[in-house]
Design a protein around this motif. Structure first.
Motif, PDB file in Angstrom:
ATOM      1  N   UNK A  60      55.424 -65.162  64.938  1.00 14.62           N
ATOM      2  CA  UNK A  60      56.040 -64.280  63.945  1.00 14.62           C
ATOM      3  C   UNK A  60      55.741 -62.826  64.292  1.00 14.62           C
ATOM      4  N   UNK A  61      54.475 -62.532  64.622  1.00 11.55           N
ATOM      5  CA  UNK A  61      54.098 -61.151  64.907  1.00 11.55           C
ATOM      6  C   UNK A  61      54.851 -60.620  66.130  1.00 11.55           C
ATOM      7  N   UNK A  62      54.866 -61.385  67.214  1.00  6.36           N
ATOM      8  CA  UNK A  62      55.544 -60.929  68.434  1.00  6.36           C
ATOM      9  C   UNK A  62      57.055 -60.874  68.236  1.00  6.36           C
ATOM     10  N   UNK A  63      57.596 -61.840  67.481  1.00  5.66           N
ATOM     11  CA  UNK A  63      59.024 -61.826  67.205  1.00  5.66           C
ATOM     12  C   UNK A  63      59.426 -60.602  66.398  1.00  5.66           C
ATOM     13  N   UNK A  64      58.598 -60.242  65.408  1.00  6.97           N
ATOM     14  CA  UNK A  64      58.847 -59.029  64.633  1.00  6.97           C
ATOM     15  C   UNK A  64      58.832 -57.798  65.530  1.00  6.97           C
ATOM     16  N   UNK A  65      57.831 -57.736  66.407  1.00  3.87           N
ATOM     17  CA  UNK A  65      57.720 -56.585  67.309  1.00  3.87           C
ATOM     18  C   UNK A  65      58.955 -56.458  68.191  1.00  3.87           C
ATOM     19  N   UNK A  66      59.478 -57.590  68.655  1.00  4.06           N
ATOM     20  CA  UNK A  66      60.680 -57.553  69.485  1.00  4.06           C
ATOM     21  C   UNK A  66      61.886 -57.027  68.708  1.00  4.06           C
ATOM     22  N   UNK A  67      61.885 -57.243  67.394  1.00  5.36           N
ATOM     23  CA  UNK A  67      63.017 -56.810  66.575  1.00  5.36           C
ATOM     24  C   UNK A  67      62.889 -55.356  66.127  1.00  5.36           C
ATOM     25  N   UNK A  68      61.735 -54.731  66.367  1.00  7.85           N
ATOM     26  CA  UNK A  68      61.496 -53.371  65.872  1.00  7.85           C
ATOM     27  C   UNK A  68      62.565 -52.362  66.293  1.00  7.85           C
ATOM     28  N   UNK A  69      62.951 -52.290  67.576  1.00  5.22           N
ATOM     29  CA  UNK A  69      63.950 -51.284  67.958  1.00  5.22           C
ATOM     30  C   UNK A  69      65.253 -51.393  67.162  1.00  5.22           C
ATOM     31  N   UNK A  70      65.713 -52.634  66.935  1.00  3.62           N
ATOM     32  CA  UNK A  70      66.961 -52.806  66.204  1.00  3.62           C
ATOM     33  C   UNK A  70      66.786 -52.457  64.728  1.00  3.62           C
ATOM     34  N   UNK A  71      65.656 -52.832  64.156  1.00  2.00           N
ATOM     35  CA  UNK A  71      65.414 -52.506  62.742  1.00  2.00           C
ATOM     36  C   UNK A  71      65.297 -50.992  62.567  1.00  2.00           C
ATOM     37  N   UNK A  72      64.620 -50.315  63.496  1.00  2.55           N
ATOM     38  CA  UNK A  72      64.517 -48.856  63.442  1.00  2.55           C
ATOM     39  C   UNK A  72      65.907 -48.223  63.495  1.00  2.55           C
ATOM     40  N   UNK A  73      66.759 -48.745  64.358  1.00 10.93           N
ATOM     41  CA  UNK A  73      68.117 -48.193  64.472  1.00 10.93           C
ATOM     42  C   UNK A  73      68.881 -48.356  63.160  1.00 10.93           C
ATOM     43  N   UNK A  74      68.702 -49.497  62.501  1.00  8.48           N
ATOM     44  CA  UNK A  74      69.369 -49.720  61.225  1.00  8.48           C
ATOM     45  C   UNK A  74      68.864 -48.737  60.172  1.00  8.48           C
ATOM     46  N   UNK A  75      67.562 -48.472  60.162  1.00 12.59           N
ATOM     47  CA  UNK A  75      67.010 -47.484  59.232  1.00 12.59           C
ATOM     48  C   UNK A  75      67.590 -46.108  59.536  1.00 12.59           C
ATOM     49  N   UNK A  76      67.638 -45.749  60.812  1.00 16.41           N
ATOM     50  CA  UNK A  76      68.145 -44.438  61.227  1.00 16.41           C
ATOM     51  C   UNK A  76      69.614 -44.280  60.839  1.00 16.41           C
ATOM     52  N   UNK A  77      70.403 -45.324  61.036  1.00 14.86           N
ATOM     53  CA  UNK A  77      71.826 -45.255  60.697  1.00 14.86           C
ATOM     54  C   UNK A  77      72.039 -45.050  59.200  1.00 14.86           C
ATOM     55  N   UNK A  78      71.145 -45.610  58.403  1.00 17.79           N
ATOM     56  CA  UNK A  78      71.345 -45.596  56.946  1.00 17.79           C
ATOM     57  C   UNK A  78      70.618 -44.438  56.258  1.00 17.79           C
ATOM     58  N   UNK A  79      69.439 -44.079  56.817  1.00 11.87           N
ATOM     59  CA  UNK A  79      68.601 -43.094  56.129  1.00 11.87           C
ATOM     60  C   UNK A  79      68.184 -41.920  57.011  1.00 11.87           C
ATOM     61  N   UNK A  80      68.702 -41.843  58.207  1.00 12.44           N
ATOM     62  CA  UNK A  80      68.231 -40.807  59.115  1.00 12.44           C
ATOM     63  C   UNK A  80      66.838 -41.157  59.610  1.00 12.44           C
ATOM     64  N   UNK A  81      66.002 -40.163  59.796  1.00  9.56           N
ATOM     65  CA  UNK A  81      64.654 -40.403  60.322  1.00  9.56           C
ATOM     66  C   UNK A  81      63.612 -40.529  59.216  1.00  9.56           C
ATOM     67  N   UNK A  82      64.027 -41.120  58.119  1.00  7.58           N
ATOM     68  CA  UNK A  82      63.111 -41.360  57.005  1.00  7.58           C
ATOM     69  C   UNK A  82      62.544 -42.777  57.138  1.00  7.58           C
TER      70      UNK A  82
END
Length: 326
Positions: free
Chosen positions: A258-280
């Motif tokens: 779970x921990x490593x799988x989450x880490x692998x998903x971080x770049x995509x999740x960050x991009x989704x946050x950036x698309x929706x909220x900017x750099x918040x």
């Protein structure tokens, strides 16, 4: 340069030790004599008598470099078996051992890479040695097995923890160590109470698991300080843990998959946050993205027996795509 030792007798101070039915001798030899009088049988070269594994020149070279830098010390004894050509003799009155300086005087039972490293080294150190005498091949093989099954290596988690105390971390190790300790000690850490600094323990995130998950992500934070990296990761894990609890998904973030799988998903999740909220990059914004993910994912897919971190991450990725329910 190939050394050609003369066939002559060498004498050195030695102590006889008896353990159970075994008798052996402790002494020290100069590295050049050790290199000139020892040999290793490799099973690929001698399938009948050989029991040693193939030697790694790279590993031996690393040992040689470690010695030659002037800071290295290798106090562990090399364990040898005196062969017939050694004509090994012990003088109990003078407490000395003598043997022939022959290239096949001693079979290495343990420490073959150290001996190889001594041969490659430019230094000539004194090396602690244990010598068995009068063993046959069966007895040598059994001692080799005993040495390599009874000795347990230090866990990687403890080695990572001690590297900091020894002040031999590289920049990446140092950074990951500092971030690990922030998650382990800070009261605002979403992983507080879930970290294990020096050993692998069920229900806790070890340094090895943490490093394996975080190290590939550091390139995303190439210009960030440790506080900025911690802030981003803390919000990310905090957001996941919050939504995991809300959805009663019961996904254990301390589980290595779970921990490593989450880490692998971080770049995509960050991009989704950036698309929706900017750099918040706040825990609330990460929670919102993970809420979407939990709405679109079948929890059972994330709990499949034998699932890999990559597969876990792929499920998250699919669930983050618009109108995806799987």
């Amino acid at each position: 340069m190939t050394r050609t030792p003369a066939t002559k007798k060498h004498s050195v101070a030695a102590v006889l030790i008896t353990q159970g039915r075994h008798r052996f001798y402790t002494l020290t030899l100069s590295a050049d004599i050790l290199a000139d009088t020892c040999f290793v049988i490799v099973r690929d070269e001698d399938p009948i008598e050989g029991f040693q594994r193939l030697l790694s020149e790279t590993r031996a070279k690393n040992i040689a470099d470690y010695i030659d830098n002037g800071l290295g010390t290798i106090p562990t004894s090399v364990i040898l078996s005196a062969q017939e050509s050694a004509d090994f003799q012990y003088d109990s009155k003078n407490k000395t051992a003598s043997f022939n300086l022959d290239s096949k005087s001693f079979l290495v039972l343990d420490g073959q890479h150290r001996v190889y490293g001594f041969r490659l080294s430019k230094s000539n150190l004194r090396v602690p040695v244990v010598v068995y005498a009068g063993l046959n091949r069966t007895e040598e093989s059994r001692i080799f097995i005993d040495i390599n099954t009874e000795q347990k290596p230090v866990p990687n988690e403890l080695l990572l923890d001690i590297r900091k105390l020894a002040q031999i971390q590289n920049d990446v190790e140092s950074l990951m160590g500092e971030i690990f300790e922030m998650f382990d000690n800070r009261t605002d850490s979403p992983l507080l109470g879930k970290m294990s600094p020096s050993k692998r323990r069920k229900g806790l995130i070890s340094r090895v698991t943490f490093n394996n998950g975080i190290k590939p992500l550091l390139k995303l934070f190439s210009e960030g300080s440790k506080d900025e990296i911690y802030g981003m990761l803390s919000a990310f894990f905090g957001g996941f843990i919050r939504e995991n609890s809300k959805n009663s998904a019961d996904l254990d973030v301390t589980n290595p998959t779970v921990f490593k799988g989450l880490c692998l998903s971080l770049p995509e999740v960050i991009q989704r946050v950036r698309d929706k909220y900017g750099k918040e990059y706040t825990i609330e914004n990460f929670s919102d993205i993970f809420s979407e993910m939990f709405n679109n994912v079948r929890i059972s897919n994330l709990k499949t027996t034998g699932i890999t971190p990559t597969q876990f991450s792929n499920h998250i990725s699919t669930a983050l795509k618009p109108t995806s329910i799987f």
